[in-house]
Write a protein that holds these residues in place. Sequence first.
Motif, PDB file in Angstrom:
ATOM      1  N   VAL A   1      58.408  68.734 -35.810  1.00 60.64           N
ATOM      2  CA  VAL A   1      56.857  69.219 -35.506  1.00 60.64           C
ATOM      3  C   VAL A   1      56.888  68.576 -34.429  1.00 60.64           C
ATOM      4  CG1 VAL A   1      54.085  69.345 -35.838  1.00 60.64           C
ATOM      5  CG2 VAL A   1      55.444  68.844 -38.001  1.00 60.64           C
ATOM      6  N   TYR A   2      57.368  67.112 -33.616  1.00 64.29           N
ATOM      7  CA  TYR A   2      56.441  66.872 -32.095  1.00 64.29           C
ATOM      8  C   TYR A   2      57.930  67.297 -31.372  1.00 64.29           C
ATOM      9  CZ  TYR A   2      53.085  64.990 -34.821  1.00 64.29           C
ATOM     10  OH  TYR A   2      51.490  64.547 -36.201  1.00 64.29           O
ATOM     11  N   ASP A   3      58.626  68.155 -31.677  1.00 68.71           N
ATOM     12  CA  ASP A   3      60.208  68.436 -30.357  1.00 68.71           C
ATOM     13  C   ASP A   3      59.389  69.061 -29.002  1.00 68.71           C
ATOM     14  OD1 ASP A   3      61.734  66.799 -32.046  1.00 68.71           O
ATOM     15  OD2 ASP A   3      62.568  68.225 -33.420  1.00 68.71           O
ATOM     16  N   VAL A   4      58.468  68.193 -28.250  1.00 65.68           N
ATOM     17  CA  VAL A   4      58.175  68.862 -27.439  1.00 65.68           C
ATOM     18  C   VAL A   4      57.959  70.049 -26.640  1.00 65.68           C
ATOM     19  CG1 VAL A   4      58.128  66.721 -26.175  1.00 65.68           C
ATOM     20  CG2 VAL A   4      55.943  68.584 -26.097  1.00 65.68           C
ATOM     21  N   VAL A   5      60.069  69.121 -26.249  1.00 68.82           N
ATOM     22  CA  VAL A   5      60.563  70.433 -25.102  1.00 68.82           C
ATOM     23  C   VAL A   5      60.898  71.915 -25.614  1.00 68.82           C
ATOM     24  CG1 VAL A   5      62.748  70.120 -23.861  1.00 68.82           C
ATOM     25  CG2 VAL A   5      61.999  68.416 -24.249  1.00 68.82           C
TER      26      VAL A   5
ATOM     27  N   VAL B   1      71.287  61.424  -8.452  1.00 62.51           N
ATOM     28  CA  VAL B   1      70.608  61.230  -9.682  1.00 62.51           C
ATOM     29  C   VAL B   1      69.054  60.972  -9.274  1.00 62.51           C
ATOM     30  CG1 VAL B   1      70.282  60.798 -12.184  1.00 62.51           C
ATOM     31  CG2 VAL B   1      72.677  60.868 -10.868  1.00 62.51           C
ATOM     32  N   TYR B   2      68.024  61.987  -9.813  1.00 61.37           N
ATOM     33  CA  TYR B   2      66.595  61.228  -9.725  1.00 61.37           C
ATOM     34  C   TYR B   2      66.646  61.265 -11.361  1.00 61.37           C
ATOM     35  CZ  TYR B   2      61.739  60.873  -9.960  1.00 61.37           C
ATOM     36  OH  TYR B   2      60.840  60.621  -9.832  1.00 61.37           O
ATOM     37  N   ARG B   3      65.988  60.004 -12.205  1.00 58.70           N
ATOM     38  CA  ARG B   3      65.781  58.839 -13.483  1.00 58.70           C
ATOM     39  C   ARG B   3      64.018  59.431 -13.076  1.00 58.70           C
ATOM     40  NH1 ARG B   3      63.966  54.517 -14.836  1.00 58.70           N
ATOM     41  NH2 ARG B   3      63.244  54.684 -17.660  1.00 58.70           N
ATOM     42  N   HIS B   4      63.670  60.223 -13.413  1.00 62.13           N
ATOM     43  CA  HIS B   4      62.064  60.704 -13.983  1.00 62.13           C
ATOM     44  C   HIS B   4      61.982  58.825 -14.722  1.00 62.13           C
ATOM     45  CE1 HIS B   4      57.619  62.044 -13.705  1.00 62.13           C
ATOM     46  NE2 HIS B   4      58.039  62.001 -15.003  1.00 62.13           N
ATOM     47  N   GLY B   5      62.556  58.721 -16.190  1.00 61.21           N
ATOM     48  CA  GLY B   5      62.375  58.109 -16.850  1.00 61.21           C
ATOM     49  C   GLY B   5      61.883  58.889 -18.177  1.00 61.21           C
ATOM     50  N   PHE B   6      60.266  58.675 -18.293  1.00 65.48           N
ATOM     51  CA  PHE B   6      59.980  59.972 -20.198  1.00 65.48           C
ATOM     52  C   PHE B   6      59.035  60.169 -19.397  1.00 65.48           C
ATOM     53  CE2 PHE B   6      59.555  54.998 -20.719  1.00 65.48           C
ATOM     54  CZ  PHE B   6      58.416  55.122 -20.963  1.00 65.48           C
ATOM     55  N   VAL B   7      58.029  60.938 -20.328  1.00 65.55           N
ATOM     56  CA  VAL B   7      57.399  61.659 -20.602  1.00 65.55           C
ATOM     57  C   VAL B   7      57.217  61.267 -22.423  1.00 65.55           C
ATOM     58  CG1 VAL B   7      56.723  62.742 -18.756  1.00 65.55           C
ATOM     59  CG2 VAL B   7      57.876  64.152 -21.078  1.00 65.55           C
ATOM     60  N   GLY B   8      55.680  61.669 -22.567  1.00 65.08           N
ATOM     61  CA  GLY B   8      55.526  61.481 -24.087  1.00 65.08           C
ATOM     62  C   GLY B   8      55.284  63.011 -24.584  1.00 65.08           C
ATOM     63  N   ASP B   9      54.289  63.008 -25.160  1.00 76.21           N
ATOM     64  CA  ASP B   9      54.409  64.370 -26.129  1.00 76.21           C
ATOM     65  C   ASP B   9      53.605  65.559 -26.770  1.00 76.21           C
ATOM     66  OD1 ASP B   9      57.168  63.736 -27.731  1.00 76.21           O
ATOM     67  OD2 ASP B   9      55.979  62.231 -29.073  1.00 76.21           O
TER      68      ASP B   9
ATOM     69  N   GLU C   1      56.779  60.468 -26.969  1.00 83.50           N
ATOM     70  CA  GLU C   1      55.363  59.003 -27.830  1.00 83.50           C
ATOM     71  C   GLU C   1      55.923  57.423 -27.766  1.00 83.50           C
ATOM     72  OE1 GLU C   1      52.500  59.548 -26.604  1.00 83.50           O
ATOM     73  OE2 GLU C   1      52.403  61.263 -26.362  1.00 83.50           O
ATOM     74  N   GLU C   2      57.084  57.155 -28.885  1.00 82.89           N
ATOM     75  CA  GLU C   2      57.733  55.946 -28.996  1.00 82.89           C
ATOM     76  C   GLU C   2      58.325  55.504 -27.771  1.00 82.89           C
ATOM     77  OE1 GLU C   2      61.132  58.723 -29.379  1.00 82.89           O
ATOM     78  OE2 GLU C   2      58.791  58.629 -29.657  1.00 82.89           O
ATOM     79  N   LEU C   3      58.749  55.644 -27.007  1.00 85.12           N
ATOM     80  CA  LEU C   3      59.310  55.076 -25.583  1.00 85.12           C
ATOM     81  C   LEU C   3      58.622  54.044 -24.367  1.00 85.12           C
ATOM     82  CD1 LEU C   3      61.294  57.958 -24.275  1.00 85.12           C
ATOM     83  CD2 LEU C   3      62.220  56.178 -26.482  1.00 85.12           C
TER      84      LEU C   3
END
Length: 408
Positions: free
Chosen positions: A255-259, A218-226, A185-187
Amino acid sequence: MKSVEQHISDLLGLVSTPEATELDLLKAQGTVLAAPIVSPVSLPGFDNSAMDGYAVHAADLAGASAEAPVSLPVVADIPAGDPDPAAIRPGLCARIMTGAPLPTGADAVVPVEWTDGGAVDVRIDRPTRPGSFVRRRGEDVEEGATVLRAGARIGAGEMGVLAAVGRRSVPVRPRPRVVVLSTGEELVEPGRPLGPGQIYESNSYMIAAAARDEGCEVYRHGFVGDDPATVWDTLEGLLVRADVVVTTGGVSMGVYDVVKEVLTRQGTVEFTQVAMQPGKPQGFGTIGPDKTPILTLPGNPVSAFVSFHLFVRPVLRRLRGLQPNPLPSVRARLTTPVSSPQGRRSYLRAVLAGPAAGDGVPTVAPAVRQGSHQLSALADANGLLVVPEEVTELPAGALAEVLVLPDR
């Protein structure tokens, strides 16, 4: 905690070398040959001139010198591509261009620099020998010879060879399609303003670049939140374009290690701890109906970087049809002392340089900042200094193993 070697073995068990595909020559650049290439032609295909000059009988010039040059009538011009050059009898010569076929009867070529450049008669001021400045048929490649072996990576030189022997397409291993995704979420995407507690997302750029350097698409999707639902929906949507998925972040004990939270539910992804620093938390397995391999790396940038080179790189090499060899290593002499935690193998960013003494041994200088979040030293590092699990300190002057990072 398991060993680095065991984790590499587990990851390699996820993948196998794909079937070959036929690609047009230019599209094959950077891929790996799936079969040997046998030349259907000889190179050169005919005796030809290595110089601009004159095709001659060497015996006609036996006595030539600057003081007593030999004069020969010029009876023909032979350009490159001439399909049927005229035969040359003794006592005559033909003007010939580089690459042009050697005419019947001639056994040598005299460079134009040895002559007066005459077009009707030419004066030649030195002798020559049979075969001089002649490229013989097959002296480079004989018809039926293997010019490239299976497993060769197609670069500029290989491309030239393939074209020279007449290949329009080649059987290769397809480039692995790698999807890169970060979580947090911080990204914030680079170029946008930062808010309180936010950081720019760098991992996906770094890992995407490393995968491209390894010859992958390579396909860089970037990032998602938590948010777990968003993470899973995103992963599912990306599988259609992936031979392997690489994620960074969300794999530790927080606690937020969502993967870790999302993939644990699938029952096909294992999360573990590897006896190393940085990069202890790791995950691997398969997801989706096609059992697409997924490698989950830590979120700290240096941890992700080291994990890529130790773990992801061998997987990608196997997918490319190459041996999954580790990074090459050398023994180098430490310029400063280093320390390492007991029971974990450390991989310290370092600069490998030439010998400082007369013993011919390279030197290695560890980066000052070794925190797993401290990314800046990566730009200067060309090696990873290895401190074994059972070693806690190495003094200056000690010999140590250094993994050599790929040229950038």
